[in-house]
Motif scaffolding. Sequence first.
Motif, PDB file in Angstrom:
ATOM      1  N   GLN A  23       0.838  -1.184   0.000  1.00 12.94           N
ATOM      2  CA  GLN A  23       0.000   0.000   0.000  1.00 12.94           C
ATOM      3  C   GLN A  23       0.875   1.237   0.000  1.00 12.94           C
ATOM      4  OE1 GLN A  23      -2.832   0.225   3.267  1.00 12.94           O
ATOM      5  NE2 GLN A  23      -2.584   2.434   3.393  1.00 12.94           N
ATOM      6  N   PHE A  24       0.460   2.242  -0.770  1.00 10.25           N
ATOM      7  CA  PHE A  24       1.109   3.541  -0.668  1.00 10.25           C
ATOM      8  C   PHE A  24       0.184   4.465   0.100  1.00 10.25           C
ATOM      9  CE2 PHE A  24       1.842   7.903  -2.183  1.00 10.25           C
ATOM     10  CZ  PHE A  24       3.130   8.065  -1.682  1.00 10.25           C
ATOM     11  N   ASP A  25       0.664   4.965   1.222  1.00  7.48           N
ATOM     12  CA  ASP A  25      -0.093   5.902   2.044  1.00  7.48           C
ATOM     13  C   ASP A  25       0.360   7.307   1.668  1.00  7.48           C
ATOM     14  OD1 ASP A  25      -1.232   7.505   3.948  1.00  7.48           O
ATOM     15  OD2 ASP A  25      -0.085   6.706   5.638  1.00  7.48           O
ATOM     16  N   PRO A  26      -0.472   8.074   0.940  1.00 10.09           N
ATOM     17  CA  PRO A  26      -0.039   9.391   0.472  1.00 10.09           C
ATOM     18  C   PRO A  26       0.188  10.400   1.584  1.00 10.09           C
ATOM     19  CG  PRO A  26      -2.367   9.047  -0.013  1.00 10.09           C
ATOM     20  CD  PRO A  26      -1.833   7.743   0.485  1.00 10.09           C
ATOM     21  N   PHE A  27      -0.287  10.103   2.814  1.00  6.62           N
ATOM     22  CA  PHE A  27      -0.115  11.029   3.922  1.00  6.62           C
ATOM     23  C   PHE A  27       0.978  10.595   4.890  1.00  6.62           C
ATOM     24  CE2 PHE A  27      -4.362  11.768   2.343  1.00  6.62           C
ATOM     25  CZ  PHE A  27      -4.404  13.146   2.275  1.00  6.62           C
ATOM     26  N   GLY A  28       1.593   9.445   4.646  1.00  3.04           N
ATOM     27  CA  GLY A  28       2.642   8.969   5.531  1.00  3.04           C
ATOM     28  C   GLY A  28       3.919   9.793   5.396  1.00  3.04           C
ATOM     29  N   ASP A  29       4.793   9.667   6.370  1.00  6.98           N
ATOM     30  CA  ASP A  29       6.054  10.416   6.397  1.00  6.98           C
ATOM     31  C   ASP A  29       7.117   9.626   5.637  1.00  6.98           C
ATOM     32  OD1 ASP A  29       8.220  11.993   6.903  1.00  6.98           O
ATOM     33  OD2 ASP A  29       8.302  11.591   9.053  1.00  6.98           O
ATOM     34  N   SER A  30       7.592  10.180   4.522  1.00  6.58           N
ATOM     35  CA  SER A  30       8.612   9.499   3.714  1.00  6.58           C
ATOM     36  C   SER A  30       9.999   9.653   4.312  1.00  6.58           C
ATOM     37  CB  SER A  30       8.614  10.059   2.287  1.00  6.58           C
ATOM     38  OG  SER A  30       9.123  11.387   2.270  1.00  6.58           O
ATOM     39  N   GLY A  31      10.173  10.651   5.188  1.00 13.23           N
ATOM     40  CA  GLY A  31      11.488  10.902   5.757  1.00 13.23           C
ATOM     41  C   GLY A  31      12.368  11.767   4.876  1.00 13.23           C
ATOM     42  N   VAL A  32      11.849  12.188   3.712  1.00 15.46           N
ATOM     43  CA  VAL A  32      12.620  13.016   2.782  1.00 15.46           C
ATOM     44  C   VAL A  32      11.859  14.311   2.524  1.00 15.46           C
ATOM     45  CG1 VAL A  32      13.538  13.189   0.439  1.00 15.46           C
ATOM     46  CG2 VAL A  32      13.679  11.021   1.663  1.00 15.46           C
ATOM     47  N   PRO A  33      12.474  15.465   2.776  1.00 12.41           N
ATOM     48  CA  PRO A  33      11.798  16.739   2.536  1.00 12.41           C
ATOM     49  C   PRO A  33      11.337  16.860   1.085  1.00 12.41           C
ATOM     50  CG  PRO A  33      13.828  17.078   3.784  1.00 12.41           C
ATOM     51  CD  PRO A  33      13.840  15.650   3.327  1.00 12.41           C
ATOM     52  N   GLY A  34      10.129  17.327   0.906  1.00 17.36           N
ATOM     53  CA  GLY A  34       9.613  17.547  -0.438  1.00 17.36           C
ATOM     54  C   GLY A  34       8.975  16.339  -1.079  1.00 17.36           C
ATOM     55  N   GLN A  35       9.067  15.168  -0.435  1.00 14.98           N
ATOM     56  CA  GLN A  35       8.429  13.967  -0.982  1.00 14.98           C
ATOM     57  C   GLN A  35       7.573  13.329   0.099  1.00 14.98           C
ATOM     58  OE1 GLN A  35      11.010  11.310  -3.053  1.00 14.98           O
ATOM     59  NE2 GLN A  35       9.351  10.116  -3.905  1.00 14.98           N
ATOM     60  N   ARG A  36       6.277  13.365  -0.106  1.00 16.73           N
ATOM     61  CA  ARG A  36       5.338  12.878   0.901  1.00 16.73           C
ATOM     62  C   ARG A  36       4.898  11.460   0.574  1.00 16.73           C
ATOM     63  NH1 ARG A  36       0.818  17.336   0.557  1.00 16.73           N
ATOM     64  NH2 ARG A  36      -0.167  16.082   2.195  1.00 16.73           N
ATOM     65  N   GLY A  37       4.440  10.777   1.606  1.00 17.76           N
ATOM     66  CA  GLY A  37       3.892   9.441   1.407  1.00 17.76           C
ATOM     67  C   GLY A  37       4.855   8.345   1.808  1.00 17.76           C
ATOM     68  N   ARG A  38       4.279   7.199   2.109  1.00 17.88           N
ATOM     69  CA  ARG A  38       5.067   6.068   2.603  1.00 17.88           C
ATOM     70  C   ARG A  38       4.612   4.791   1.931  1.00 17.88           C
ATOM     71  NH1 ARG A  38       4.433   3.627   8.597  1.00 17.88           N
ATOM     72  NH2 ARG A  38       6.249   2.278   8.676  1.00 17.88           N
ATOM     73  N   LEU A  39       5.544   4.060   1.355  1.00 18.86           N
ATOM     74  CA  LEU A  39       5.258   2.795   0.687  1.00 18.86           C
ATOM     75  C   LEU A  39       5.422   1.654   1.683  1.00 18.86           C
ATOM     76  CD1 LEU A  39       4.697   1.167  -1.891  1.00 18.86           C
ATOM     77  CD2 LEU A  39       7.158   1.170  -2.326  1.00 18.86           C
ATOM     78  N   LEU A  40       4.348   0.888   1.886  1.00 18.90           N
ATOM     79  CA  LEU A  40       4.361  -0.241   2.815  1.00 18.90           C
ATOM     80  C   LEU A  40       4.263  -1.551   2.043  1.00 18.90           C
ATOM     81  CD1 LEU A  40       1.774   1.147   5.407  1.00 18.90           C
ATOM     82  CD2 LEU A  40       4.266   1.260   5.564  1.00 18.90           C
ATOM     83  N   LEU A  41       5.120  -2.499   2.371  1.00 22.15           N
ATOM     84  CA  LEU A  41       5.089  -3.840   1.784  1.00 22.15           C
ATOM     85  C   LEU A  41       4.884  -4.835   2.928  1.00 22.15           C
ATOM     86  CD1 LEU A  41       8.143  -3.303  -0.582  1.00 22.15           C
ATOM     87  CD2 LEU A  41       5.740  -3.457  -1.293  1.00 22.15           C
ATOM     88  N   VAL A  42       3.773  -5.575   2.884  1.00 29.02           N
ATOM     89  CA  VAL A  42       3.393  -6.448   3.991  1.00 29.02           C
ATOM     90  C   VAL A  42       4.014  -7.828   3.750  1.00 29.02           C
ATOM     91  CG1 VAL A  42       1.498  -7.248   5.429  1.00 29.02           C
ATOM     92  CG2 VAL A  42       1.237  -5.144   4.100  1.00 29.02           C
ATOM     93  N   ALA A  43       5.167  -8.050   4.346  1.00 28.78           N
ATOM     94  CA  ALA A  43       5.974  -9.236   4.070  1.00 28.78           C
ATOM     95  C   ALA A  43       5.223 -10.557   4.252  1.00 28.78           C
ATOM     96  CB  ALA A  43       7.245  -9.214   4.915  1.00 28.78           C
ATOM     97  N   PRO A  44       4.528 -10.798   5.374  1.00 29.25           N
ATOM     98  CA  PRO A  44       3.877 -12.104   5.546  1.00 29.25           C
ATOM     99  C   PRO A  44       2.811 -12.371   4.491  1.00 29.25           C
ATOM    100  CG  PRO A  44       3.215 -10.586   7.284  1.00 29.25           C
ATOM    101  CD  PRO A  44       4.362  -9.947   6.569  1.00 29.25           C
ATOM    102  N   ASN A  45       2.101 -11.334   4.047  1.00 31.72           N
ATOM    103  CA  ASN A  45       1.067 -11.540   3.038  1.00 31.72           C
ATOM    104  C   ASN A  45       1.668 -11.814   1.665  1.00 31.72           C
ATOM    105  OD1 ASN A  45      -0.662 -10.994   5.109  1.00 31.72           O
ATOM    106  ND2 ASN A  45      -1.268  -8.979   4.385  1.00 31.72           N
TER     107      ASN A  45
END
Length: 374
Positions: free
Chosen positions: A144-166
């Motif tokens: 899932q890509f969460d467009p409101f998550g914290d990417s940790g990089v200024p100027g680039q928003r969102g956080r990409l999550l990969l659910v390993a067990p699934n």
Amino acid sequence: MQARSTAVLPPPERAGSGADGPSALDWKTAVATANRLLRPGPEVDRVHAEEAVRALRRFSVDAETHVRELTGMGLDLPVLEGSVVDRPTWVRAAADGLSQLTDAALAEDPATQSSDLLAGLNARGAGLQAGVVLAYLGGKVLGQFDPFGDSGVPGQRGRLLLVAPNIVAAQQALGVPPDDFRMWVCLHESTHRLQFNAVPWLREHFTASLGALLTAMEGTTGEVLSRLPAAVREARADNPARETSPGVLGLVELLQSPDQRDALDRILAVSTLLEGHADHVMDAVGPQVVPTVATIRQRFTERRKGGGLLDRILRSLLGVDAKIKQYAQGAAFTRYVVDRVGMDGFNAVWNSPQELPTRAELVDPPAWVRRVHG
């Protein structure tokens, strides 16, 4: 993903519950409920579990590089590594993302701040129901890509999550090569990350459209129920010989006012485009970097249709089947447009909200081509 020795997934990253302020839905209750109901992931020995995590992190970078080369989007943006998480961490992140999305959507229209959009619902009861949904999806969602998550990089928003067990469980069930499947999943999710980061107005457009939908939903439960008899008559008139339900989405649309339908149309149109575009890209890039892409797509499509009776009922109630149709419809639209006017011509959809296809155009791609390209 359960390792037979010690856990090898990264420690759960902190994700807010979205319940710090007053809300019609108690997100802390939702997360707690989901965590109680979550099933454990597949048993994997430590070596293979660690290898899966490393591979997913690596592929999350490689995949976006391939997506950029195919689409021509976001070529000047930094390429970030995705976050590999377990099921409970995904639940917390999903709850936090949903809370932020609805808060942002409501903020688009100050008039909604004082409206009771979920009048009569107990916040804890709503949280319990949301928790059941999150628990079900927590065992299914691959990424899932969460467009409101914290990417940790200024100027680039969102956080990409990969659910390993699934991802591991799905790969084992499909019987396909692990690395091919991991890359294939990363291609899809990386496309979503690129869509939101390479198109400056998309995030705000999506939240504004959701805000319009929530505003249109201000009617009371009584008003909605008052439309039920007419909705039933309309459904029967549409197909007197109907032997099956029109589905949850169909009933929702029948119960809606014209303003609500217009708002829902905009949300469904942009969601269908985003999902279909990602599905098209993952298969278009696939032959270059995923040798078994045709086999994966065939088996994965069959898997989407499968499941026992309870699973199929839950999928219908939660709208999962409607989402699957979005993938197919959006991918068909993307494929037609790319074949007709090329990828550069397709990329006109990202020029402005006015160039986005309508729901009608998604099932009639030539109409969009005529409107946008003349």
